[in-house]
Design a protein around this motif. Sequence first.
Motif, short mmCIF file in Angstrom:
data_model
loop_
_atom_site.label_atom_id
_atom_site.label_comp_id
_atom_site.label_asym_id
_atom_site.label_seq_id
_atom_site.Cartn_x
_atom_site.Cartn_y
_atom_site.Cartn_z
N HIS A 165 61.92 -72.27 -3.86
CA HIS A 165 63.18 -71.67 -3.39
C HIS A 165 64.33 -72.26 -4.21
N PRO A 166 65.39 -71.51 -4.59
CA PRO A 166 65.57 -70.08 -4.36
C PRO A 166 64.84 -69.24 -5.42
N ASP A 167 64.17 -68.22 -4.93
CA ASP A 167 63.47 -67.29 -5.83
C ASP A 167 63.43 -65.94 -5.10
N PRO A 168 63.91 -64.86 -5.72
CA PRO A 168 64.00 -63.56 -5.04
C PRO A 168 62.67 -63.10 -4.45
N ARG A 169 61.57 -63.52 -5.08
CA ARG A 169 60.26 -63.08 -4.57
C ARG A 169 59.94 -63.69 -3.22
N LEU A 170 60.59 -64.81 -2.89
CA LEU A 170 60.33 -65.45 -1.58
C LEU A 170 61.14 -64.80 -0.47
N LYS A 171 62.06 -63.87 -0.85
CA LYS A 171 62.91 -63.21 0.14
C LYS A 171 62.52 -61.75 0.36
N LYS A 172 61.49 -61.31 -0.34
CA LYS A 172 61.10 -59.89 -0.23
C LYS A 172 60.05 -59.68 0.86
N THR A 173 60.04 -58.48 1.43
CA THR A 173 58.97 -58.12 2.36
C THR A 173 57.78 -57.65 1.54
N THR A 174 56.59 -58.14 1.88
CA THR A 174 55.41 -57.85 1.06
C THR A 174 54.70 -56.59 1.53
N GLU A 175 53.83 -56.07 0.64
CA GLU A 175 53.13 -54.79 0.88
C GLU A 175 51.78 -55.02 1.57
N PRO A 176 51.38 -54.09 2.45
CA PRO A 176 50.06 -54.23 3.08
C PRO A 176 48.93 -54.28 2.05
N VAL A 177 47.87 -55.02 2.41
CA VAL A 177 46.64 -55.05 1.59
C VAL A 177 45.86 -53.78 1.92
N THR A 178 45.43 -53.06 0.87
CA THR A 178 44.63 -51.84 1.13
C THR A 178 43.27 -51.89 0.42
N ALA A 179 43.16 -52.74 -0.62
CA ALA A 179 41.88 -52.77 -1.38
C ALA A 179 41.12 -54.04 -1.01
N PHE A 180 40.05 -53.88 -0.23
CA PHE A 180 39.24 -55.04 0.18
C PHE A 180 38.09 -55.19 -0.80
N ASN A 181 38.38 -55.87 -1.91
CA ASN A 181 37.39 -55.91 -3.00
C ASN A 181 37.22 -57.33 -3.54
N ASP A 205 38.42 -58.69 -6.23
CA ASP A 205 39.69 -59.30 -6.70
C ASP A 205 40.39 -60.01 -5.54
N LEU A 206 40.35 -59.37 -4.36
CA LEU A 206 40.99 -59.96 -3.18
C LEU A 206 40.29 -61.26 -2.79
N ASP A 218 39.96 -59.12 8.14
CA ASP A 218 39.32 -60.16 7.33
C ASP A 218 38.98 -59.57 5.95
N LEU A 219 38.33 -60.35 5.12
CA LEU A 219 38.09 -59.92 3.72
C LEU A 219 37.17 -58.70 3.64
N ASP A 220 36.48 -58.39 4.76
CA ASP A 220 35.67 -57.16 4.77
C ASP A 220 36.48 -55.99 5.33
N GLY A 221 37.76 -56.24 5.66
CA GLY A 221 38.59 -55.17 6.22
C GLY A 221 38.40 -55.01 7.72
N LYS A 222 37.57 -55.90 8.32
CA LYS A 222 37.26 -55.79 9.74
C LYS A 222 38.38 -56.41 10.58
N GLU A 223 38.78 -55.73 11.67
CA GLU A 223 39.87 -56.23 12.49
C GLU A 223 39.44 -57.44 13.30
N GLN A 224 40.29 -58.48 13.32
CA GLN A 224 40.04 -59.71 14.08
C GLN A 224 41.25 -59.96 14.97
N GLN A 225 41.04 -60.75 16.03
CA GLN A 225 42.15 -61.16 16.90
C GLN A 225 41.89 -62.59 17.33
N GLU A 226 42.94 -63.39 17.45
CA GLU A 226 42.76 -64.75 17.96
C GLU A 226 44.08 -65.24 18.55
N THR A 227 43.96 -66.10 19.55
CA THR A 227 45.16 -66.72 20.12
C THR A 227 45.27 -68.14 19.56
#
Length: 173
Positions: free
Chosen positions: A9-25, A27-28, A117-126
């Motif tokens: 910090h300060p760096d503009p990339r730390l203030k941006k909203t990031t994009e959803p992950v769509t490719a579970f491959n 590389d990820l 998760d990395l397989d794209g499977k939905e998880q939940q935890e408290t």
Amino acid sequence: MTLKNILIHPDPRLKKTTEPVTAFNDDLRRLADDMLETMYHAPGIGLAAPQVAVMKRMLVMDCVKEEDATPEPMVLLNPEVIWSSEEQNVYEEGCLSIPDQFAEVTRPTCVKVKWQDLDGKEQQETFDGLWATCVQHEIDHLDGKLFIDYLKPLKRQMITRKMVKLKREMARG
Ligand code: K2U
Ligand code: ZN
């Protein structure tokens, strides 16, 4: 496995909203490994993708503090807080992107998070305790929010000024 450079910090990339992950491959998966290696090396207990200049909704964490305990690395993709407790607690937070600066931040004591998760499977935890503080700190990073954004303006400006000076000294080598 590669150690990645952590943005300061300060760096503009730390203030941006990031994009959803769509490719579970693969590389990820490689990125998750690199982020975990970078986190453990720092050392830290959490790390968000924008901190290593990857503008994706991805975070890693392992809040196991005991030296001899088994690590519990977690990779959360597209995480969302779906419930948070009324009860709040205060923790003296730090940030790998704002080195050697610490300040008290108040957050809900307990949060329920859903993610893929990395397989794209939905998880939940408290989460509660340090895990709750950490996951909220990391999800903030995905929305371009830093722990210093919760501080009074004067304190935030003081920390930012220190980081600008640090970056100038680092640039001089
Ligand atoms: O996002 C980051 O910069 C990683 C932080 C996560 C964190 C900050 C505050 C409170 C909990 C987690 C780093 O892990 S900062 C180093 C650290 C290490 C142990 C306990 C707290 C902070
Ligand atoms: Zn941070």
